[in-house]
Enzyme design. Structure first.
Site, mmCIF file in Angstrom:
data_model
loop_
_atom_site.group_PDB
_atom_site.id
_atom_site.type_symbol
_atom_site.label_atom_id
_atom_site.label_comp_id
_atom_site.label_asym_id
_atom_site.label_seq_id
_atom_site.Cartn_x
_atom_site.Cartn_y
_atom_site.Cartn_z
ATOM 1 N N TYR A 32 0.690 -1.309 -0.163
ATOM 2 C CA TYR A 32 0.135 -0.047 0.122
ATOM 3 C C TYR A 32 0.823 1.187 0.006
ATOM 4 O O TYR A 32 2.263 1.189 0.057
ATOM 5 C CB TYR A 32 -1.148 0.034 1.042
ATOM 6 C CG TYR A 32 -0.444 0.435 2.379
ATOM 7 C CD1 TYR A 32 0.617 -0.542 3.279
ATOM 8 C CD2 TYR A 32 -0.310 1.571 3.135
ATOM 9 C CE1 TYR A 32 1.121 -0.233 4.305
ATOM 10 C CE2 TYR A 32 0.068 1.933 4.155
ATOM 11 C CZ TYR A 32 0.721 1.131 5.089
ATOM 12 O OH TYR A 32 1.197 1.264 6.251
ATOM 13 N N ARG A 51 8.362 3.695 -4.477
ATOM 14 C CA ARG A 51 8.383 2.795 -3.464
ATOM 15 C C ARG A 51 7.452 1.623 -3.648
ATOM 16 O O ARG A 51 7.499 0.505 -3.320
ATOM 17 C CB ARG A 51 8.077 3.456 -2.221
ATOM 18 C CG ARG A 51 8.156 2.519 -0.932
ATOM 19 C CD ARG A 51 8.259 3.323 0.465
ATOM 20 N NE ARG A 51 6.857 4.023 0.399
ATOM 21 C CZ ARG A 51 6.581 5.001 1.493
ATOM 22 N NH1 ARG A 51 7.546 5.355 2.504
ATOM 23 N NH2 ARG A 51 5.536 5.454 1.730
ATOM 24 N N ARG A 100 -7.378 -21.483 0.158
ATOM 25 C CA ARG A 100 -6.346 -20.811 0.876
ATOM 26 C C ARG A 100 -5.209 -21.601 0.863
ATOM 27 O O ARG A 100 -5.254 -22.920 1.322
ATOM 28 C CB ARG A 100 -6.807 -20.609 2.469
ATOM 29 C CG ARG A 100 -5.984 -19.897 3.157
ATOM 30 C CD ARG A 100 -6.433 -19.719 4.662
ATOM 31 N NE ARG A 100 -5.604 -19.062 5.505
ATOM 32 C CZ ARG A 100 -4.290 -19.624 6.177
ATOM 33 N NH1 ARG A 100 -4.209 -20.850 5.986
ATOM 34 N NH2 ARG A 100 -3.408 -19.273 6.874
ATOM 35 N N LYS A 149 6.860 -2.098 2.118
ATOM 36 C CA LYS A 149 5.390 -1.491 2.624
ATOM 37 C C LYS A 149 4.150 -2.396 2.524
ATOM 38 O O LYS A 149 3.226 -2.004 1.608
ATOM 39 C CB LYS A 149 5.049 -0.121 2.036
ATOM 40 C CG LYS A 149 3.948 0.962 3.087
ATOM 41 C CD LYS A 149 4.136 2.126 2.564
ATOM 42 C CE LYS A 149 3.314 3.175 3.014
ATOM 43 N NZ LYS A 149 3.237 3.553 4.657
ATOM 44 N N GLU A 182 12.682 2.689 13.880
ATOM 45 C CA GLU A 182 11.807 3.837 13.381
ATOM 46 C C GLU A 182 10.770 4.093 14.582
ATOM 47 O O GLU A 182 10.739 3.607 15.721
ATOM 48 C CB GLU A 182 11.087 3.633 12.073
ATOM 49 C CG GLU A 182 10.544 2.146 11.919
ATOM 50 C CD GLU A 182 10.003 2.052 10.319
ATOM 51 O OE1 GLU A 182 9.860 2.760 9.670
ATOM 52 O OE2 GLU A 182 9.671 0.599 10.256
ATOM 53 N N LEU A 206 11.128 1.364 7.298
ATOM 54 C CA LEU A 206 10.407 1.612 5.864
ATOM 55 C C LEU A 206 11.356 2.869 5.490
ATOM 56 O O LEU A 206 11.420 3.786 6.161
ATOM 57 C CB LEU A 206 9.061 1.966 6.153
ATOM 58 C CG LEU A 206 8.176 2.238 4.843
ATOM 59 C CD1 LEU A 206 8.017 1.247 4.090
ATOM 60 C CD2 LEU A 206 6.953 3.176 5.142
#
Ligand SMILES: Cc1ncc(COP(=O)(O)O)c(C=O)c1O
Length: 285
Positions: A32, A51, A100, A149, A182, A206
């Site tokens: 995302y 990114r 799945r 991300k 971070e 990130l």
């Protein structure tokens, strides 16, 4: 009413439907981005898209949507949601499978979802108007691919909750060696004697776009020295200023960490100078 984009169409959010077999839902198997938009002007669109592409490549999702199409989706959402101050959220999951199974399925169509949400007005370089943050600290217990991300954010959610449940609005993270990584949803900067330092990039963090743009803006200007290096947890207690950065917060001053004031407990002069430069140059990217 919020109008969202799903797989090529715009629709009211209430009408958007995805399969419960979508791997984004089952596994958090997706990537995302969040891009701020002020009156339709996007901040850091190019680096954000780069990114996202790096993330899609890393997890082997092939997508044919190009940069122009993403820009069209952003404009489509801005127009349909009244403009103003918006965060544009892009989400690509691997898609819906018939069963799945952990392995990446072949011939699966990615699910592409995007929406806009209201964000506060852009921060202004004014100490009295600054949103100040208090944070807690805890050991970073996430995985070793934090540079991706990923929509699988449970680790970040749990770390964020650590601060939130103590009445704070972020949590600064450090690894087993006592090095800062971070924050749960931000990058971290420590300022001492006028020098701005931030942990150098690796798999534990990130690569924040605000971080990237801020470093570049400061380096181009040259009046505030910057360092990308290992930053130790104990540097927080002797710092003059600490900032956390993210697309919606820009450069947010942290005035208290684990109940103790940062420096004199007030918004600092280096923040003011940096936020002034960021405000002037954030649309250059
Ligand atoms: C874990 C993490 N680090 C850093 C950031 C800051 O990144 P950016 O400046 O691109 O918003 C975010 C933003 O969501 C994040 O989730």
């Amino acid at each position: 009413m919020s109008i969202v984009y799903l797989n090529g169409d715009y629709m009211p959010m209430e009408e958007a439907r995805i399969s419960p077999m979508d791997r984004g839902f089952l596994f958090g198997d997706g990537i995302y981005e969040v891009i701020p938009s002020y009156d339709g002007k996007l901040v850091g669109f190019g680096p954000h898209l780069e990114r996202m592409q790096n993330g899609l490549d890393a997890i082997e999702i092939a997508l044919t949507i190009d940069r122009d199409e993403w820009r069209d989706i952003s404009s489509g959402l801005v127009e349909r949601n009244g403009g103003g101050n918006l965060g544009i959220y892009f989400h690509v999951s691997r898609g819906a499978d018939s069963r799945r199974n952990h392995a990446y399925p072949e011939n699966i169509t990615p699910t592409v979802y995007a929406f806009a949400f209201e964000i506060p007005p852009a921060p202004v370089p004014d100490k009295d108007a600054a949103s100040c943050y208090t944070v807690s600290t805890t050991e970073d217990l996430r995985w070793k691919r934090c540079n991706i991300k990923s929509t699988a954010l449970l680790g970040n959610v749990m770390h964020y909750q650590h601060g939130h449940s103590r009445g704070h609005s972020e949590t600064i993270l450090y690894n087993a060696e006592g090095e800062l990584t971070e924050a749960a949803a931000c990058n971290v900067f420590v300022i001492k004697d006028g020098v701005v330092a931030t942990p150098d990039l690796d798999h534990q963090k990130l690569p924040g776009i605000t971080r990237l743009m801020l470093l570049e803006i400061l380096r181009r200007d040259g009046s505030i020295p910057v360092e990308e290096r290992t930053v130790m947890l104990d540097e927080l207690s002797s710092a003059d200023e600490v900032w956390i950065t993210s697309s919606s917060k820009e450069i947010a001053p942290v005035i208290e960490i684990d109940g103790k004031p940062v420096g004199d407990g007030k918004v600092g002069d280096v923040w003011l100078a940096a936020q002034r430069l960021y405000t002037d140059h954030k649309f250059d990217f």
